[in-house]
Write a protein that holds these residues in place. Structure first.
Motif, mmCIF file in Angstrom:
data_model
loop_
_atom_site.group_PDB
_atom_site.id
_atom_site.type_symbol
_atom_site.label_atom_id
_atom_site.label_comp_id
_atom_site.label_asym_id
_atom_site.label_seq_id
_atom_site.Cartn_x
_atom_site.Cartn_y
_atom_site.Cartn_z
ATOM 1 N N LEU A 189 16.600 56.774 7.450
ATOM 2 C CA LEU A 189 17.334 56.637 8.703
ATOM 3 C C LEU A 189 17.261 57.902 9.546
ATOM 4 C CD1 LEU A 189 20.441 54.709 7.351
ATOM 5 C CD2 LEU A 189 18.563 53.788 8.725
ATOM 6 N N GLU A 190 17.405 59.049 8.914
ATOM 7 C CA GLU A 190 17.302 60.296 9.667
ATOM 8 C C GLU A 190 15.895 60.465 10.234
ATOM 9 O OE1 GLU A 190 18.590 63.365 7.035
ATOM 10 O OE2 GLU A 190 20.730 62.966 7.364
ATOM 11 N N GLY A 191 14.879 60.027 9.468
ATOM 12 C CA GLY A 191 13.514 60.101 9.961
ATOM 13 C C GLY A 191 13.283 59.188 11.155
ATOM 14 N N LEU A 192 13.826 57.978 11.111
ATOM 15 C CA LEU A 192 13.682 57.047 12.229
ATOM 16 C C LEU A 192 14.358 57.590 13.486
ATOM 17 C CD1 LEU A 192 14.234 53.628 10.413
ATOM 18 C CD2 LEU A 192 12.159 54.338 11.618
ATOM 19 N N VAL A 193 15.571 58.104 13.332
ATOM 20 C CA VAL A 193 16.289 58.652 14.480
ATOM 21 C C VAL A 193 15.553 59.862 15.044
ATOM 22 C CG1 VAL A 193 18.430 59.813 15.191
ATOM 23 C CG2 VAL A 193 18.529 57.757 13.757
ATOM 24 N N ALA A 194 15.033 60.714 14.172
ATOM 25 C CA ALA A 194 14.297 61.903 14.627
ATOM 26 C C ALA A 194 13.057 61.521 15.420
ATOM 27 C CB ALA A 194 13.912 62.768 13.431
ATOM 28 N N ARG A 195 12.484 60.350 15.138
ATOM 29 C CA ARG A 195 11.282 59.898 15.848
ATOM 30 C C ARG A 195 11.624 59.093 17.095
ATOM 31 N NH1 ARG A 195 10.136 59.768 10.347
ATOM 32 N NH2 ARG A 195 8.238 60.916 9.751
ATOM 33 N N GLY A 196 12.898 59.051 17.466
ATOM 34 C CA GLY A 196 13.286 58.404 18.708
ATOM 35 C C GLY A 196 13.741 56.970 18.584
ATOM 36 N N ALA A 197 13.746 56.404 17.374
ATOM 37 C CA ALA A 197 14.173 55.021 17.198
ATOM 38 C C ALA A 197 15.695 54.915 17.259
ATOM 39 C CB ALA A 197 13.662 54.479 15.862
ATOM 40 N N ILE A 198 16.179 53.729 17.588
ATOM 41 C CA ILE A 198 17.597 53.434 17.505
ATOM 42 C C ILE A 198 17.763 52.191 16.637
ATOM 43 C CG2 ILE A 198 18.007 54.414 19.790
ATOM 44 C CD1 ILE A 198 18.452 51.587 20.837
ATOM 45 N N GLY A 199 18.943 51.989 16.076
ATOM 46 C CA GLY A 199 19.081 50.805 15.243
ATOM 47 C C GLY A 199 20.440 50.628 14.613
ATOM 48 N N VAL A 200 20.544 49.517 13.876
ATOM 49 C CA VAL A 200 21.789 49.105 13.218
ATOM 50 C C VAL A 200 21.466 48.766 11.778
ATOM 51 C CG1 VAL A 200 23.763 47.531 13.292
ATOM 52 C CG2 VAL A 200 22.518 48.069 15.404
ATOM 53 N N ILE A 201 22.302 49.234 10.854
ATOM 54 C CA ILE A 201 22.200 48.796 9.471
ATOM 55 C C ILE A 201 23.542 48.210 9.041
ATOM 56 C CG2 ILE A 201 20.570 50.661 9.012
ATOM 57 C CD1 ILE A 201 22.784 51.829 7.091
ATOM 58 N N THR A 202 23.493 47.272 8.117
ATOM 59 C CA THR A 202 24.715 46.740 7.532
ATOM 60 C C THR A 202 24.754 47.126 6.059
ATOM 61 O OG1 THR A 202 23.730 44.623 6.866
ATOM 62 C CG2 THR A 202 24.668 44.774 9.092
ATOM 63 N N THR A 203 25.954 47.278 5.526
ATOM 64 C CA THR A 203 26.098 47.649 4.117
ATOM 65 C C THR A 203 27.509 47.345 3.636
ATOM 66 O OG1 THR A 203 25.837 49.444 2.514
ATOM 67 C CG2 THR A 203 26.781 50.021 4.645
ATOM 68 N N HIS A 204 27.625 47.070 2.342
ATOM 69 C CA HIS A 204 28.950 47.041 1.729
ATOM 70 C C HIS A 204 29.156 48.273 0.852
ATOM 71 C CE1 HIS A 204 26.307 44.867 -1.195
ATOM 72 N NE2 HIS A 204 26.934 45.668 -2.040
ATOM 73 N N ASP A 205 28.147 49.155 0.839
ATOM 74 C CA ASP A 205 28.225 50.404 0.093
ATOM 75 C C ASP A 205 28.778 51.488 1.026
ATOM 76 O OD1 ASP A 205 27.928 52.684 -1.383
ATOM 77 O OD2 ASP A 205 25.809 52.383 -1.849
ATOM 78 N N LEU A 206 30.012 51.894 0.810
ATOM 79 C CA LEU A 206 30.657 52.830 1.721
ATOM 80 C C LEU A 206 30.022 54.212 1.686
ATOM 81 C CD1 LEU A 206 34.431 51.881 1.355
ATOM 82 C CD2 LEU A 206 32.673 50.961 2.859
ATOM 83 N N ALA A 259 28.037 55.016 4.735
ATOM 84 C CA ALA A 259 28.749 55.340 5.974
ATOM 85 C C ALA A 259 28.646 56.820 6.303
ATOM 86 C CB ALA A 259 30.213 54.923 5.865
ATOM 87 N N THR A 260 28.429 57.635 5.272
ATOM 88 C CA THR A 260 28.325 59.075 5.504
ATOM 89 C C THR A 260 27.031 59.449 6.234
ATOM 90 O OG1 THR A 260 27.293 59.450 3.331
ATOM 91 C CG2 THR A 260 29.696 59.546 3.451
ATOM 92 N N VAL A 261 26.036 58.544 6.218
ATOM 93 C CA VAL A 261 24.795 58.816 6.941
ATOM 94 C C VAL A 261 25.077 58.952 8.430
ATOM 95 C CG1 VAL A 261 22.486 57.963 7.511
ATOM 96 C CG2 VAL A 261 23.414 57.638 5.202
ATOM 97 N N ALA A 262 25.885 58.053 8.966
ATOM 98 C CA ALA A 262 26.248 58.128 10.385
ATOM 99 C C ALA A 262 27.027 59.398 10.673
ATOM 100 C CB ALA A 262 27.051 56.898 10.781
ATOM 101 N N ASP A 263 27.928 59.768 9.759
ATOM 102 C CA ASP A 263 28.701 60.999 9.957
ATOM 103 C C ASP A 263 27.785 62.219 10.021
ATOM 104 O OD1 ASP A 263 31.019 59.488 9.879
ATOM 105 O OD2 ASP A 263 31.280 59.757 7.719
ATOM 106 N N GLY A 264 26.732 62.224 9.203
ATOM 107 C CA GLY A 264 25.825 63.358 9.164
ATOM 108 C C GLY A 264 24.981 63.518 10.417
ATOM 109 N N LEU A 265 24.916 62.473 11.244
ATOM 110 C CA LEU A 265 24.139 62.547 12.481
ATOM 111 C C LEU A 265 24.964 63.037 13.666
ATOM 112 C CD1 LEU A 265 22.070 59.254 12.187
ATOM 113 C CD2 LEU A 265 21.197 61.586 11.988
ATOM 114 N N GLY A 266 26.233 63.317 13.441
ATOM 115 C CA GLY A 266 27.088 63.800 14.526
ATOM 116 C C GLY A 266 27.267 62.752 15.603
ATOM 117 N N THR A 267 27.055 63.129 16.857
ATOM 118 C CA THR A 267 27.241 62.196 17.968
ATOM 119 C C THR A 267 26.163 61.119 18.020
ATOM 120 O OG1 THR A 267 26.034 63.673 19.465
ATOM 121 C CG2 THR A 267 28.429 63.911 19.372
#
Length: 260
Positions: free
Chosen positions: A185-202, A205-213
């Motif tokens: 996910l961090e690699g995709l965002v770094a390359r300019g992609a945007i997106g949505v993931i779903t999960t029941h594994d909480l 959720a920390t991945v989004a927190d690690g990306l800041g804004t």
């Protein structure tokens, strides 16, 4: 037989072009039928110079109008990744499919089942409802990582990518899932992609927190009312704080009480 052979020699080279024309006509007729049958659909605004997505009143086109729950959603500028958490049957996958189907309709020139939609022109990269293959000897997890590799390749090529990933890497253990998901996910965002993931594994959720804004958490939740699970299918900000797995197991008669 001779007549058929003469026809093939004369018209055979044109047959593929005829079939393509008929296919395009049927596709346009289908889009027109959908627009007629669903007057509550809206015509989207597709901007080549935009890297964002904004929808209001989004719903899945295949759900009856009196059952579909509509949601508002935005992505891009500055949020690049949305993590949608939620318990079983809360509507995560349906929301993801609603996004994918409506964007496909928009890019095909049709209306979308929303009150308003404005989107950039993205290449869609989706990992939804993947199945294992007995004939090819592939597990669901292997099919998923092959799909992820293709999506990453799209982003590496510099194309504007919008990815939709359902229950990301759910076919492996929690340790590998957390490390793999974060890296991808961090690699995709770094390359300019945007997106949505779903999960029941909480933990994801920390991945989004690690990306800041650039990251945001959303959730869908349920309530246990008089022993019955109730879902509102409303998208809410933040990480889900409830789980219904044990309640569902008890509901079907499984004993999940702790033993001494």
């Amino acid at each position: 037989g001779a007549a058929i052979e003469r026809w093939r020699l004369r018209w055979g080279p044109d047959a593929l072009r005829w079939l393509e024309a008929v296919g395009e006509l049927e596709a346009l007729a289908s889009l027109g039928t959908f627009a007629f049958d669903r007057p509550d659909a809206a015509w989207p605004v597709v901007r080549a110079d935009s890297g964002a997505l904004a929808v209001a009143g989004l719903a899945h086109p295949l759900l009856p109008a009196d059952q579909a729950v509509r949601n508002d959603f935005q992505l891009g500028d500055p949020v690049r990744l949305a993590v949608v958490s939620g318990s079983n049957m809360s509507g995560k996958s349906t929301f993801l499919k609603a996004l994918g189907v409506n964007l496909t309709l928009a890019y095909a020139g049709g209306p979308v089942l929303a009150s308003a939609c404005e989107t950039g022109r993205f290449d869609l990269g989706a990992s939804l409802v993947l199945r294992e293959s007995l004939l090819e000897g592939r597990s669901r997890f292997y099919a998923e990582i092959l799909r992820l590799r293709a999506i990453v390749a799209m982003a590496e090529a510099g194309r504007p990518v919008l990815f939709l990933l359902d229950e990301l890497l759910s076919g492996t253990n929690s340790h590998d899932r957390a490390l793999g998901a974060r890296s991808i996910l961090e690699g995709l965002v770094a390359r300019g992609a945007i997106g949505v993931i779903t999960t029941h594994d909480l933990a994801l959720a920390t991945v989004a927190d690690g990306l800041g804004t650039r990251g945001a958490n959303w959730h869908l939740e349920d309530q246990l009312i008089d022993g019955r699970l109730v879902f509102d299918y409303r998208l809410k900000s933040g990480v889900v704080r409830t789980s219904n797995a044990l309640a569902l197991m008890r509901a079907v008669g499984l004993s999940v009480e702790p033993t001494d």
